[in-house]
Design an enzyme around this catalytic site. Structure first.
Site, PDB file in Angstrom:
ATOM      1  N   VAL A 128     -11.082   3.100  -3.603  1.00  0.00           N
ATOM      2  CA  VAL A 128     -10.750   2.580  -4.933  1.00  0.00           C
ATOM      3  C   VAL A 128     -11.764   1.482  -5.260  1.00  0.00           C
ATOM      4  O   VAL A 128     -11.877   0.494  -4.525  1.00  0.00           O
ATOM      5  CB  VAL A 128      -9.317   2.025  -4.996  1.00  0.00           C
TER       6      VAL A 128
ATOM      7  N   HIS B  90      -7.106  -5.610   2.178  1.00  0.00           N
ATOM      8  CA  HIS B  90      -5.987  -5.009   2.906  1.00  0.00           C
ATOM      9  C   HIS B  90      -5.410  -6.100   3.801  1.00  0.00           C
ATOM     10  O   HIS B  90      -6.162  -6.794   4.499  1.00  0.00           O
ATOM     11  CB  HIS B  90      -6.471  -3.887   3.823  1.00  0.00           C
TER      12      HIS B  90
ATOM     13  N   ASP C 203       0.852  -1.195   0.000  1.00  0.00           N
ATOM     14  CA  ASP C 203       0.000   0.000   0.000  1.00  0.00           C
ATOM     15  C   ASP C 203       0.886   1.244   0.000  1.00  0.00           C
ATOM     16  O   ASP C 203       1.889   1.312   0.713  1.00  0.00           O
ATOM     17  CB  ASP C 203      -0.924  -0.009   1.225  1.00  0.00           C
ATOM     18  N   ILE C 204       0.494   2.218  -0.810  1.00  0.00           N
ATOM     19  CA  ILE C 204       1.280   3.445  -0.956  1.00  0.00           C
ATOM     20  C   ILE C 204       1.227   4.294   0.323  1.00  0.00           C
ATOM     21  O   ILE C 204       2.090   5.146   0.546  1.00  0.00           O
ATOM     22  CB  ILE C 204       0.758   4.236  -2.184  1.00  0.00           C
TER      23      ILE C 204
ATOM     24  N   ASN D 271     -13.004  -3.077   2.498  1.00  0.00           N
ATOM     25  CA  ASN D 271     -13.956  -1.989   2.706  1.00  0.00           C
ATOM     26  C   ASN D 271     -14.969  -1.963   1.568  1.00  0.00           C
ATOM     27  O   ASN D 271     -14.624  -2.261   0.422  1.00  0.00           O
ATOM     28  CB  ASN D 271     -13.216  -0.650   2.764  1.00  0.00           C
TER      29      ASN D 271
ATOM     30  N   HIS E 281     -10.334  -5.105  -3.075  1.00  0.00           N
ATOM     31  CA  HIS E 281      -8.972  -5.392  -2.612  1.00  0.00           C
ATOM     32  C   HIS E 281      -9.020  -5.789  -1.147  1.00  0.00           C
ATOM     33  O   HIS E 281      -9.751  -5.193  -0.356  1.00  0.00           O
ATOM     34  CB  HIS E 281      -8.053  -4.182  -2.802  1.00  0.00           C
TER      35      HIS E 281
HETATM   36  P1  AMP Z   1      -9.809   1.594   0.296  1.00  0.00           P
HETATM   37  O1  AMP Z   1      -9.890   2.946   0.970  1.00  0.00           O
HETATM   38  O2  AMP Z   1     -10.229   0.455   1.115  1.00  0.00           O
HETATM   39  O3  AMP Z   1     -10.500   1.643  -1.054  1.00  0.00           O
HETATM   40  O4  AMP Z   1      -8.269   1.357   0.037  1.00  0.00           O
HETATM   41  C1  AMP Z   1      -7.571   1.870  -1.047  1.00  0.00           C
HETATM   42  C2  AMP Z   1      -6.116   1.719  -0.707  1.00  0.00           C
HETATM   43  O5  AMP Z   1      -5.360   1.836  -1.900  1.00  0.00           O
HETATM   44  C3  AMP Z   1      -5.592   2.782   0.261  1.00  0.00           C
HETATM   45  O6  AMP Z   1      -5.037   2.141   1.407  1.00  0.00           O
HETATM   46  C4  AMP Z   1      -4.541   3.525  -0.558  1.00  0.00           C
HETATM   47  O7  AMP Z   1      -3.442   3.939   0.216  1.00  0.00           O
HETATM   48  C5  AMP Z   1      -4.156   2.477  -1.583  1.00  0.00           C
HETATM   49  N1  AMP Z   1      -3.617   2.996  -2.830  1.00  0.00           N
HETATM   50  C6  AMP Z   1      -4.154   3.957  -3.615  1.00  0.00           C
HETATM   51  N2  AMP Z   1      -3.384   4.148  -4.703  1.00  0.00           N
HETATM   52  C7  AMP Z   1      -2.347   3.287  -4.604  1.00  0.00           C
HETATM   53  C8  AMP Z   1      -1.211   3.000  -5.404  1.00  0.00           C
HETATM   54  N3  AMP Z   1      -0.966   3.664  -6.550  1.00  0.00           N
HETATM   55  N4  AMP Z   1      -0.335   2.046  -4.997  1.00  0.00           N
HETATM   56  C9  AMP Z   1      -0.560   1.388  -3.843  1.00  0.00           C
HETATM   57  N5  AMP Z   1      -1.612   1.597  -3.045  1.00  0.00           N
HETATM   58  C10 AMP Z   1      -2.496   2.539  -3.410  1.00  0.00           C
END
Ligand code: AMP
Length: 121
Positions: A96, A102, A30-31, A87, A100
Site C-alpha cells: 500500500v 506496522h 491490520d486486516i 516497508n 504506514h
Molecule cells: P505493506 O505490505 O507494508 O504495504 O502493508 C500493508 C498492510 O495493510 C498489510 O499488512 C495489509 O494487511 C494491510 N491492509 C490492507 N488493506 C487494509 C484494510 N482495508 N484495513 C486494514 N489493513 C489493511
C-alpha cells in the site's frame, strides 16, 4: 500521488477498526494480522513511500513513532516489547503506497526477515 485504500479509511469511505486518531495520524488494526497485536499507524497526509518523505514531513513521520509508543503504553505491551516496521517499495514488501508503521506485539517475534529464495512478483 493517486489515492490509496488508506485515504478512504481516513475519510471514512470504507470501514476499519480505528483505535487512535489525532490531527496528524490515525491508527487501525491490520486486516490480516501477522501477530496477536498488529496495527498500522499512518499519517493523514498521503506520502507514498519513505523515499517521498520531504523535509517538512519530518515532524509527522516522527509523530508516527510517538503514537506507536503511546498506544503500546495504553494497551500494556510497551514493557514486554514490540516491533515497528515500515516497508519500502518492492523489495521491502510494500503493498500500500501510503506510508504506514506496522506495530507488531503480543508474542516473541522472529528475526531476521530475509528468507533465501523468496520471490516477489
Ligand atoms: P505493506 O505490505 O507494508 O504495504 O502493508 C500493508 C498492510 O495493510 C498489510 O499488512 C495489509 O494487511 C494491510 N491492509 C490492507 N488493506 C487494509 C484494510 N482495508 N484495513 C486494514 N489493513 C489493511
Amino acid at each position: 500521488m493517486s489515492e490509496t485504500i488508506f485515504t478512504k479509511i481516513i475519510n471514512r469511505e470504507i470501514p476499519a477498526d480505528i483505535i487512535y486518531e489525532d490531527d496528524l495520524a490515525i491508527a487501525f488494526n491490520d486486516i490480516n494480522p501477522q501477530a496477536p497485536v498488529h496495527f498500522l499507524v499512518i499519517p493523514k497526509k498521503p506520502i507514498a513511500t519513505i523515499n517521498d518523505i520531504a523535509e517538512e514531513d519530518r515532524e509527522v513521520v516522527g509523530h508516527l513513532h510517538f503514537v506507536a509508543a503511546k498506544i503500546a503504553n495504553e494497551k500494556g505491551f510497551a514493557e514486554e516489547g514490540f516491533r515497528v516496521v515500515m516497508n519500502c517499495n518492492k523489495f521491502g514488501g510494500q503493498t500500500v503506497y501510503h506510508i504506514h508503521l506496522h506495530v507488531l506485539a503480543g508474542k516473541p517475534l522472529g528475526w531476521p526477515p530475509y528468507q533465501e529464495g523468496l520471490k516477489i512478483e
